[in-house]
Every structure is written in structure tokens, then in C-alpha cells.
Design an enzyme around this catalytic site. Structure first.
Site, mmCIF file in Angstrom:
data_model
loop_
_atom_site.group_PDB
_atom_site.id
_atom_site.type_symbol
_atom_site.label_atom_id
_atom_site.label_comp_id
_atom_site.label_asym_id
_atom_site.label_seq_id
_atom_site.Cartn_x
_atom_site.Cartn_y
_atom_site.Cartn_z
ATOM 1 N N GLN A 68 0.822 -1.209 0.000
ATOM 2 C CA GLN A 68 0.000 0.000 0.000
ATOM 3 C C GLN A 68 0.856 1.260 0.000
ATOM 4 O OE1 GLN A 68 -2.952 -0.023 3.118
ATOM 5 N NE2 GLN A 68 -3.829 -1.972 2.477
ATOM 6 N N ARG A 85 2.558 2.134 4.597
ATOM 7 C CA ARG A 85 2.320 3.071 3.497
ATOM 8 C C ARG A 85 3.522 3.923 3.137
ATOM 9 N NH1 ARG A 85 -2.854 3.063 6.262
ATOM 10 N NH2 ARG A 85 -4.193 1.706 5.043
ATOM 11 N N GLY A 132 -5.909 1.803 15.209
ATOM 12 C CA GLY A 132 -6.493 1.021 16.293
ATOM 13 C C GLY A 132 -7.839 1.536 16.752
ATOM 14 N N TRP A 151 -4.341 7.532 11.309
ATOM 15 C CA TRP A 151 -3.676 6.486 10.541
ATOM 16 C C TRP A 151 -3.269 6.868 9.126
ATOM 17 C CZ3 TRP A 151 -6.587 4.832 6.305
ATOM 18 C CH2 TRP A 151 -7.969 5.037 6.363
ATOM 19 N N ASN A 196 -12.553 7.702 13.119
ATOM 20 C CA ASN A 196 -13.886 7.551 13.680
ATOM 21 C C ASN A 196 -13.879 7.398 15.197
ATOM 22 O OD1 ASN A 196 -12.854 4.730 12.621
ATOM 23 N ND2 ASN A 196 -14.134 4.322 14.417
ATOM 24 N N ASP A 207 -18.616 4.802 10.884
ATOM 25 C CA ASP A 207 -17.174 4.576 10.680
ATOM 26 C C ASP A 207 -16.630 5.388 9.507
ATOM 27 O OD1 ASP A 207 -14.607 3.561 10.977
ATOM 28 O OD2 ASP A 207 -15.013 1.720 9.885
ATOM 29 N N ARG A 232 -15.012 10.915 3.348
ATOM 30 C CA ARG A 232 -15.589 9.567 3.311
ATOM 31 C C ARG A 232 -17.112 9.599 3.399
ATOM 32 N NH1 ARG A 232 -12.583 4.855 6.815
ATOM 33 N NH2 ARG A 232 -14.177 3.248 6.777
ATOM 34 N N ASN A 235 -11.872 7.294 0.209
ATOM 35 C CA ASN A 235 -11.176 6.881 1.433
ATOM 36 C C ASN A 235 -9.773 7.470 1.416
ATOM 37 O OD1 ASN A 235 -10.116 5.066 3.668
ATOM 38 N ND2 ASN A 235 -12.194 4.283 3.496
#
Length: 785
Positions: free
Chosen positions: A331, A381, A441, A491, A509, A552, A579, A638
Site C-alpha cells: 500500500q 504506506r 487502532g 492512521w 472515527n 465509521d 468519506r 477513502n
């Protein structure tokens, strides 16, 4: 070049490949069964049953390499041996062995015993030997031990795993070891330039050298008039007379003491050259490089290169491919700095490559601290770079700094406890003398944060809690103690405005994801973009896209920074396709909401009010029976990179048209376990996606190209050649006319693409690279010989 400075310079260069791979250095996780006879016996039984068929009954080699010399192709440290035995080596005949952790450690114990073990009696004095190494022997002029010395020749921080007689043979009779291949090469270019160095890699058409000046020389053989390979070791052969017997014994004793690298010493290693903060600020002056995750600080994901253009893009073809180690999809977005590509892979691997050929220069494998949390397959990433240091996060919530020349570990720090659900996969962002690092997380109910570390030492400088605690601004938006498990992960990589000196970061989220009853309130700073002072971590302003999110819909999408006319006035803008299916424009100096409009199907909000707050539709929250809402949990877009094309003024991005049925459930928080508070599933209708260009001021669609399926992570790269490169979830890599949206070129990669393309140039040739499945591909126009 003084011969006395070349002692041990090809000490562990068993082959070209091993010279590269042995440059890797991981944290020194120790074998809990080291030197225990019962473990050695158990390891021998495992070896006889599972390993001897390839590696020989005595470990002296066969179909596989010999294992009885004390040095190993993929690293000499206990943790590195553990990783190879446990996980295998991708792309080779070495499989994952299916052993328990204890059985793997027993196997490591046997391999140590097979190569002489650590119980040899050494005649010399370690301290005196260190003086020989740094003084009379002058070994330090070419070699490095725990960050001290030269990068030119192989690092000797773990050379003590060799037998004493092997070390003696190397010192007194260099090049006499079985299987030895000299690594020193001299070349002359066709324009008469002479270059000497140690070979990092080579194939039929290219050769990669590392010079005494600690610089890479990445050469095409067609440009060389002469290549001269050393026929014997360049180490001096007169140490038997130059050093006394006592000094030789002392030197061996010192080398034998070096069982594993010591990162606590490497942190003080001087790192010269590399990428300065000023270069990143002025990245547009060197479009042949790709200096950050987005290519610049602003997140525009745009390339000024134009060798590939509307007239010739149909001729683009594969230039090279590279397959890294590790399980899991790639990714990452690589960095390219002065002809060298730096990239990461799943399972905590990292690489330096020749950007023109894809040939590997070094490999690094981070070793998780606890085998219970090996986090195999966790994506990564990419890197940040500052000076000569590279920074990456790990699947067990650490951040590490590597030497860009060798891949050597310089420092590492723990972000948070992986046992609680923390991890990290994002590419850090380097600013001035700091490296900014986020975490993942949120689905485990962790409390989110963003950290800044001293780039030189790894010392944490500040932490911004994305879920405010008691007494902090925003804590009153959380009912009771729900903030303790509130999520708000960081993230994805943020952006930075050097003129305003403001850092912008998207926040994930709230937790639990789908049941907001236990966390009544807006739940700041979840689903927000926060503007921070990068020197202190203090909040300047924030904007929340989805208050009290129950779907989310992280706000970790790119907070793109663009200066352009807005309603007749030049303004500093922040653009984001969120999103939640709305496109937003903010004033990035103040956080003022300027504009918002849907860009994909959404059924949860009637619109946005004058302040940008969503006007909720009724009956759309998750329910115990299930509620159909658009977009789906993955969102209308996203983390994939959008692109801003300054030539057209278009904001170009990929999107997805899909919904979910959201089900709310009761769930009690348990540390380290997923904390969703519900579930979701597809409604059974047709899902699709596409790429579109919009006018940033009005949100009006300028062109739209539909894909058969939407993707998660499929990004966009606009270029000055008038071409926009796009990836799709079904494996297509495509080029479009940036102004009209006309498809100009495509290729089916055969892989599952979860990354955004980048562009760079080497030697005047433009490349477009992208991670595809578990390989890295680079494309270019046909090369003219």
C-alpha cells in the site's frame, strides 16, 4: 586509497546478494533458549527432519545455502533467524516451517551450535582488541560497529557469530573462505570517468556500486567502456607480520564480542547529507524527485514532469518490477531522492532500490518485540525522510529511524501498547527537525493521539490527544467516561503549510463505531481535521465533518492545501473529498467553512448548514433491525490520494457508489479486542465506482469515468504532461486526458491495487510507479539505446 584502511572490507561478502541483504539490521530480540543443551538437542531433531534435505546433514549446503559458517544471507541476529525460519522467504524455495515459537528458537540454538556456538574460549583481550580495531588496524576507516565508523564496507556489529578460526582466516588470509567472491569493482564510463566501489547489486544490464565516499553509483552497463572485477580480496594480506600474535588474538576477541547490534549506541551515529527541510519546502524545484508521501507538503499529489504527455502516453510500457519479502498487499507510496527509491512493504519490510532499474540496494526487516504480536501481513504506506534518516512505523506500534545509505537501525521508540489494539501503518511526515507520527487502532477502542519526535534522537517532543480528556477542550462532547475508549486514530499522513507553519491532520472515527448510544455528544475530535502548531502540538482550529459518527466514516482523507481564487479573492484553501460523500472547502488559516456539496450518493443528511454541519435525515442511524444508508462503511472515497491539476484547476479523485445495512448491537469494551458496537453488510444492489474531476469552487463535475467496481486505496496522479494516471480496484492502471477525461492508455496489472501512483525521473527518463498486489511496478516510455 590506503590498503590498511581496507581491512575486512569484504569480510562477509559471500555473494553479491548476501552483501546487499546483510546490510539489514533489526532490533536485537534475544533467543530465550540460547546455549541451553536441551534446546540445541531439540533443534537438531527439527533440523534433521525438516531442514537437512536442502541444507545438508551437517549444514554445509545442498539445494539450499550452507548454514554452518555463522553468517546468514538474511541477517545474523537471533531475531532475523527467527523471522526466516518462522515466516520463510517470499519468492524463494524457503517456506514458512509451521513451527511453534519455541521450536523456532530451538532451531536457532542449533544453528548457533552448528557454527561453533558462543562457548569458545578466546585468548585475547576485548578492550585491547577494540583499540587495534580503531587504531593500529584502522578497520574503522571502512567498517562500522554500532554506528561508529564508515559505511563503505560491511557493518560488523554482529560479526561475532563467526567461529574464531574463521575470523583468523579472514584476517590472515583474506579471500580464502569457501565460497568467497570479491565485491570490489572498478569501472570507466564512456566519457572517461573512473568509479570504484563495492558492488551492491548487478544484472546483465546494470551495476550498482557503493563508493568510498559513501555515495551510490547506479550505472547502466551500456554507458561503461570498462568493468574490472577484483580477482582477490582488497584487504591487506600482511596482517600476520604487521600485527603481533597478541594483537591478532585481541582483535579476534573483540570481533567475537560483537554478537548483535546495539541501537542505543547507533542513535549517536553521525548522518551526513540527505534530504533537507528546505528541499522539501521547495520540492517543485526538483520534480524528478518524489520527496514525501504526497510528493510535497501540500498533499497535491501532482507531478511537474511532462516527458510522458498526451501525444505519447499510449506507448508507455513496464520498465521494471520488484517483489519484496513479506506477506500482505503493498500500500506504500515510495520516496525517490536523487536516483534512489525508498519504499516499505507489508510485514515490516523496507528497501532502497535503484529507481531506474528496481535493483535492490539494501533490505531492512523490523523484528516485532513480542512474537505474539508478529503482525504479519500488516500493510505499511511508506517512509518520511529528513537528512540521511528514513522514518517508518511498524505493525506493533513502534517508529524506527534508518540510515538511508545502509538500512541500518538508528533508533526506535514505542508509540503505544500493541496489546491494547494500537498499531501503525502510516507514512510519517518530517518537518524541520521533527518527525510527525500517527497510529491506528480505532476499531479496538484505543484513545487516539498524534506524536512528534526528535528526528535525530527519537525523543518524543509532544503528543496531541485526539480524544480530549477531563479539563481539555472538547471533553464535554463525550458522555461520561466514553472518551477513554473513544478511537480517533491518526492512521494517514497529514499536510503542512510552511508559510503559516500549520500542520493539518485528519482524525478517524469514534469508538464504538456503530453504536453511538454509549458516547452521546459530538465526540470531538473524531471525524475532524485539526490544525496544529507543529512546534508544540497545540490546536489552532478544528473542523468536524461528521459529528457523532455512527458509520465509521473516518476523516483521514487527504487535507489538500491549494492557493487559488475563491469568489474573486486569492485565498489559502483546504480541499477535501470526505468519506461521508461530501466535498468540502475550508479556509486553512482560520478553519472557516466556505463550501460543501455531495459528490456521490448519500442518504444520511439533507445537506450542510451555513457552518458546514450536516443536517441529519431522520431514521438513518444504525438499528437493531438494520438500516440501509449510503455511502457504505468504506465510504464514498477513502485514504487514496486525490490530485490537484493547476493547469485545469480541477480536483481529481476516485469514488465509490455503494451502501450498507448498518446494525447496532450492545458490546462491552475489552482491551485489545475489536469494539465495533454492531455490524454491517451489503444490501445486494450493484456497487460501482469511478474517477471524476470537479471544479473546486462549485463542486460541478467536469468529467466522470465509471469503473465496474469501486476501490479502497486507488489513487490519482495528475501531471504537467496533461495526463492523469489512475488505479482501480479491479487491477487496471490507466491514463486519462486531465482536461476531458478521455481514456488514453490502460494496462491490466493482474494485481489488487491499494495504492496511488507517483512519478519521478532518472537520467532524463520519466517513470510512473505504483504498488500492485505484492509487487512494485514502474512504467516509462520505451528506452532508446
Amino acid at each position: 586509497m590506503k590498503k590498511s584502511r581496507l581491512i575486512l572490507s569484504t569480510l562477509i561478502v559471500v555473494s553479491v546478494t548476501s552483501a546487499i541483504l546483510m546490510a539489514q539490521h533489526g532490533a536485537a530480540q534475544k533467543n530465550p533458549f540460547a546455549d541451553k543443551p536441551e534446546a540445541i538437542d531439540a533443534g537438531k531433531k527439527i533440523f534433521d527432519q525438516m531442514c537437512a534435505g536442502c541444507h545438508g546433514a551437517k549444514g554445509d549446503g545442498g539445494r539450499g545455502p550452507g548454514l554452518n559458517k555463522g553468517t546468514f544471507k538474511h541477517g545474523n541476529e537471533d531475531a532475523q533467524l527467527f523471522g526466516v525460519i518462522k515466516n520463510g522467504i517470499t519468492g524463494t524455495a524457503m517456506p514458512a516451517m509451521g513451527l511453534t515459537d519455541d521450536e523456532v528458537w530451538q532451531s536457532v540454538s542449533f544453528l548457533r551450535a552448528l557454527s561453533g556456538g558462543s562457548n569458545e574460549k578466546i585468548a585475547g583481550n576485548v578492550g585491547a582488541g577494540e583499540l587495534v580495531f580503531t587504531g593500529k588496524g584502522d578497520c574503522i576507516a571502512c567498517h562500522m560497529i554500532n554506528g561508529q565508523g564508515s559505511r563503505f564496507a560491511p557493518d560488523l556489529s554482529s560479526i561475532g557469530n563467526l567461529k574464531s578460526d574463521e575470523l583468523r582466516k579472514i584476517i590472515l588470509k583474506p579471500g580464502s573462505r569457501e565460497g568467497y567472491m570479491p565485491g570490489f569493482v572498478e569501472v570507466v564510463t564512456k566519457n572517461g570517468k573512473a568509479i570504484k566501489g563495492l558492488r551492491r547489486n548487478e544484472d546483465t544490464f546494470s551495476i550498482q556500486l557503493f563508493g568510498r565516499d559513501e555515495e551510490f553509483y547506479l550505472l547502466k552497463k551500456r554507458d561503461l567502456s570498462e568493468i574490472k572485477y577484483a580477482q582477490k580480496s582488497i584487504m591487506p594480506a600482511d596482517y600476520g607480520t604487521r600485527l603481533t600474535e597478541g594483537e591478532i588474538n585481541d582483535l579476534i576477541a573483540y570481533l567475537k564480542s560483537l554478537k548483535s547490534s546495539d541501537p542505543s549506541k547507533s542513535v549517536h551515529m553521525p548522518v551526513k547529507g540527505g534530504l533537507t527541510f528546505e528541499r522539501i519546502v521547495n520540492s517543485r524545484k526538483e520534480p524528478h524527485n518524489w520527496l514525501t508521501y504526497f510528493g510535497d507538503y501540500e498533499g497535491r499529489h501532482y507531478s511537474l514532469l511532462k516527458q510522458i504527455n498526451l501525444n505519447n502516453v499510449a506507448q508507455v510500457q513496464t520498465a521494471w518490477t520488484f517483489q519484496p519479502q513479506g506477506n500482505g498487499l503493498l500500500q506504500g507510496s515510495p520516496l525517490v531522492v536523487d536516483g534512489v527509491m525508498y519504499t516499505t512493504a507489508a510485514s515490516n519490510y523496507a528497501y532502497a532500490l535503484d529507481a531506474a532499474t528496481g535493483k535492490m540496494l539494501w533490505e531492512y526487516k523490523y523484528q516485532p518485540k513480542d512474537p505474539k504480536f508478529d503482525v504479519k501481513g500488516v500493510a505499511n504506506r511508506g517512509f518520511a525522510m529528513l537528512g540521511g534518516r528514513l522514518f517508518m512505523t511498524t505493525g506493533d506500534a513502534h517508529v524506527v529511524a534508518l540510515d538511508a545509505k545502509t538500512g541500518r537501525l538508528l533508533w526506535e521508540v514505542k508509540l503505544a501498547e500493541v496489546a491494547q489494539g494500537y498499531f501503525s501503518s502510516m507514512a510519517p511526515l518530517a518537518i524541520k527537525d521533527k518527525v510527525i507520527v500517527g497510529m491506528g487502532g480505532g476499531e479496538f477502542g484505543v484513545r487516539g493521539f498524534l506524536d512528534a519526535y526528535d528526528a535525530a534522537t527519537g525523543k518524543r517532543l509532544w503528543r496531541f490527544w485526539t480524544i480530549p480528556g477531563p479539563g481539555e477542550f472538547g471533553n464535554d462532547t463525550w458522555a461520561g467516561d466514553s472518551w477513554k475508549y473513544g478511537g480517533g486514530a491518526t492512521w494517514m499522513t497529514g499536510t503542512y503549510d510552511p508559510e503559516l507553519d500549520i500542520l493539518y491532520w485528519g482524525i478517524g472515527n469514534p469508538a464504538p463505531d456503530l453504536n453511538g448510544d454509549v458516547r452521546m455528544g459530538d465526540n470531538l475530535f473524531s471525524d475532524s481535521v485539526v490544525a496544529l502548531d507543529p512546534q508544540t502540538g497545540k490546536r489552532r482550529w478544528h473542523f468536524q465533518f461528521t459529528p457523532h459518527d455512527v458509520y465509521d466514516w473516518d476523516a483521514n482523507e487527504t487535507p489538500m492545501l491549494v492557493n487559488r481564487m475563491w469568489k474573486g479573492k486569492m485565498r489559502k484553501l483546504l480541499l477535501e473529498a470526505n468519506r461521508n460523500a461530501f466535498y468540502y472547502v475550508l479556509d486553512r488559516e482560520t478553519g472557516e467553512f466556505l463550501f460543501g456539496t455531495p459528490f456521490a450518493r448519500q442518504t444520511w443528511a439533507k445537506g450542510l448548514d451555513k457552518n458546514g454541519r450536516p443536517i441529519l435525515d431522520t431514521g438513518k442511524e444504525p438499528s437493531r433491525e438494520g438500516t440501509l444508508v449510503y455511502p457504505n462503511l468504506a465510504g464514498a472515497t477513502n485514504w487514496q490520494s486525490p490530485s490537484y491539476d493547476p493547469e485545469t484547476g480541477y480536483f481529481i479523485f476516485t469514488y465509490r457508489e455503494a451502501g450498507n445495512i448498518y446494525v447496532k448491537e450492545e458490546q462491552k469494551y475489552e482491551a485489545g479486542k475489536a469494539y465495533w458496537g454492531g455490524r454491517f453488510f451489503a444490501p445486494g444492489d450493484v456497487e460501482w465506482g469511478g474517477v471524476k474531476a470537479i471544479d473546486p469552487e462549485t463542486g460541478q463535475t467536469k468529467w466522470d469515468y465509471r469503473f465496474s467496481t469501486g476501490g479502497l486505496g486507488n489513487g490519482v496522479l495528475a501531471t504537467a504532461g496533461g495526463v492523469t494516471f489512475v488505479t482501480s480496484g479491479d487491477g487496471n492502471f490507466m491514463a486519462f486526458n486531465s482536461r476531458t477525461g478521455k481514456l488514453l492508455w490502460r494496462t491490466q496489472t493482474g494485481g489488487d491495487i491499494h495504492a496511488s501512483p507517483i512519478s519521478y525521473a532518472v537520467g532524463g527518463r520519466q517513470y510512473v510507479a505504483c504498488s500492485v498486489g505484492n509487487i512494485l511496478m514502474s512504467f516509462a516510455l520505451p528506452e532508446v539505446d
